[in-house]
Design a protein around this motif. Structure first.
Motif, mmCIF file in Angstrom:
data_model
loop_
_atom_site.group_PDB
_atom_site.id
_atom_site.type_symbol
_atom_site.label_atom_id
_atom_site.label_comp_id
_atom_site.label_asym_id
_atom_site.label_seq_id
_atom_site.Cartn_x
_atom_site.Cartn_y
_atom_site.Cartn_z
ATOM 1 N N VAL A 1 0.861 -1.184 0.000
ATOM 2 C CA VAL A 1 0.000 0.000 0.000
ATOM 3 C C VAL A 1 0.896 1.231 0.000
ATOM 4 O O VAL A 1 2.085 1.149 0.338
ATOM 5 C CB VAL A 1 -0.950 0.042 1.226
ATOM 6 C CG1 VAL A 1 -1.971 -1.078 1.158
ATOM 7 C CG2 VAL A 1 -0.183 -0.001 2.534
ATOM 8 N N VAL A 2 0.344 2.358 -0.384
ATOM 9 C CA VAL A 2 1.138 3.580 -0.469
ATOM 10 C C VAL A 2 1.703 3.954 0.901
ATOM 11 O O VAL A 2 1.041 3.818 1.921
ATOM 12 C CB VAL A 2 0.310 4.751 -1.044
ATOM 13 C CG1 VAL A 2 0.027 4.529 -2.521
ATOM 14 C CG2 VAL A 2 -0.991 4.949 -0.283
ATOM 15 N N ARG A 3 2.939 4.447 0.877
ATOM 16 C CA ARG A 3 3.610 4.822 2.121
ATOM 17 C C ARG A 3 3.014 6.106 2.692
ATOM 18 O O ARG A 3 2.276 6.818 2.035
ATOM 19 C CB ARG A 3 5.107 4.994 1.853
ATOM 20 C CG ARG A 3 5.736 3.751 1.253
ATOM 21 C CD ARG A 3 7.229 3.907 1.062
ATOM 22 N NE ARG A 3 7.774 2.790 0.288
ATOM 23 C CZ ARG A 3 9.071 2.545 0.144
ATOM 24 N NH1 ARG A 3 9.964 3.314 0.741
ATOM 25 N NH2 ARG A 3 9.481 1.523 -0.583
ATOM 26 N N LYS A 4 3.355 6.396 3.951
ATOM 27 C CA LYS A 4 2.786 7.544 4.655
ATOM 28 C C LYS A 4 2.993 8.848 3.885
ATOM 29 O O LYS A 4 2.074 9.664 3.761
ATOM 30 C CB LYS A 4 3.395 7.673 6.052
ATOM 31 C CG LYS A 4 2.936 6.614 7.039
ATOM 32 C CD LYS A 4 1.475 6.781 7.417
ATOM 33 C CE LYS A 4 1.065 5.791 8.499
ATOM 34 N NZ LYS A 4 -0.392 5.872 8.779
ATOM 35 N N SER A 5 4.213 9.061 3.398
ATOM 36 C CA SER A 5 4.486 10.308 2.681
ATOM 37 C C SER A 5 3.684 10.389 1.390
ATOM 38 O O SER A 5 3.239 11.471 0.986
ATOM 39 C CB SER A 5 5.981 10.440 2.394
ATOM 40 O OG SER A 5 6.472 9.281 1.733
ATOM 41 N N MET A 6 3.474 9.248 0.745
ATOM 42 C CA MET A 6 2.671 9.232 -0.473
ATOM 43 C C MET A 6 1.207 9.470 -0.134
ATOM 44 O O MET A 6 0.481 10.125 -0.897
ATOM 45 C CB MET A 6 2.850 7.893 -1.185
ATOM 46 C CG MET A 6 2.233 7.856 -2.569
ATOM 47 S SD MET A 6 3.031 9.041 -3.663
ATOM 48 C CE MET A 6 1.732 9.274 -4.874
#
Length: 213
Positions: free
Chosen positions: A36-41
């Motif tokens: 899944v997309v990372r926190k910054s993304m």
């Protein structure tokens, strides 16, 4: 890790977080090794949804529905998201997550090979989020650009391959060399096409923002 780990952790610590249901899906993904997309993304996607206020979004790569639900949560009320996934085991989980979130009318999940589905789509999208098999980005690009509306934004995730993109092909493991070469071609095309304007950002695993001139 593209940027220094402590810096990434500090930036992520400032995030206000998501809804409990999104946190639950993200936790499940991490426990079951679903990408899944990372926190910054996530922060970038939330920002873009507020900035662009897209009415039509196309996502290539649903996984279990986390990013589609994130965009729907933080986008405008009238935003509709079309998302594509071919991995059957993940599709059923994604459908259930969308149902539990009450987003069946705002998120349409298309099952099948993205290359074939993209060819059959028409209309235009205000934002397209590319988050599928990295080796296929270049193959998807002609149809993605055909579907990108005037003034729309193409967001491509995972383009720097944890920093391996800067390595010589001979420094990359043999099994990854094809993906490495194709991603370099993809980035070159985005940056050198006279029809496009693209910025490459060291966010998450690397992201590009592209608009058509």
């Amino acid at each position: 890790m593209i940027i220094e780990e402590r810096m990434a952790a500090f930036i992520d610590s400032l995030d206000r977080g998501n809804t409990p249901f999104l946190d639950e899906i993200e936790a499940y993904a991490h426990e079951n090794r679903v990408p899944v997309v990372r926190k910054s993304m996530q922060s970038l996607l939330k920002f873009l949804m507020k900035l662009i206020k897209p009415k039509e979004v196309l996502e290539v790569g649903t996984a279990i529905g986390f990013s589609a639900l994130l965009m729907s949560q933080y986008g405008p009320e009238e935003c509709h998201i079309t998302t594509i996934e071919k991995y059957e085991k993940r599709i059923e989980i994604a459908r259930e997550n969308i149902r539990c979130a009450g987003k069946e009318n705002r998120i349409t999940l298309l099952q099948g090979d993205a290359a074939e589905i993209l060819k059959g789509l028409s209309g235009s999208y205000d934002m397209i989020f590319m988050d599928a098999a990295k080796g296929q980005y270049l193959a998807f690009l002609p149809d993605v650009l055909r579907l990108l509306g005037q003034g729309g934004i193409l967001v491509s995730d995972n383009v720097l391959q944890d920093g391996d993109i800067i390595q010589s092909r001979f420094a990359v493991e043999r099994r990854d060399r094809t993906i490495h070469a194709r991603m370099r071609e993809y980035l070159y095309e985005l940056k050198h096409s006279p029809e496009l304007e693209t910025v490459i950002l060291p966010v998450g695993d690397g992201v590009t923002l592209t608009t058509r001139l």
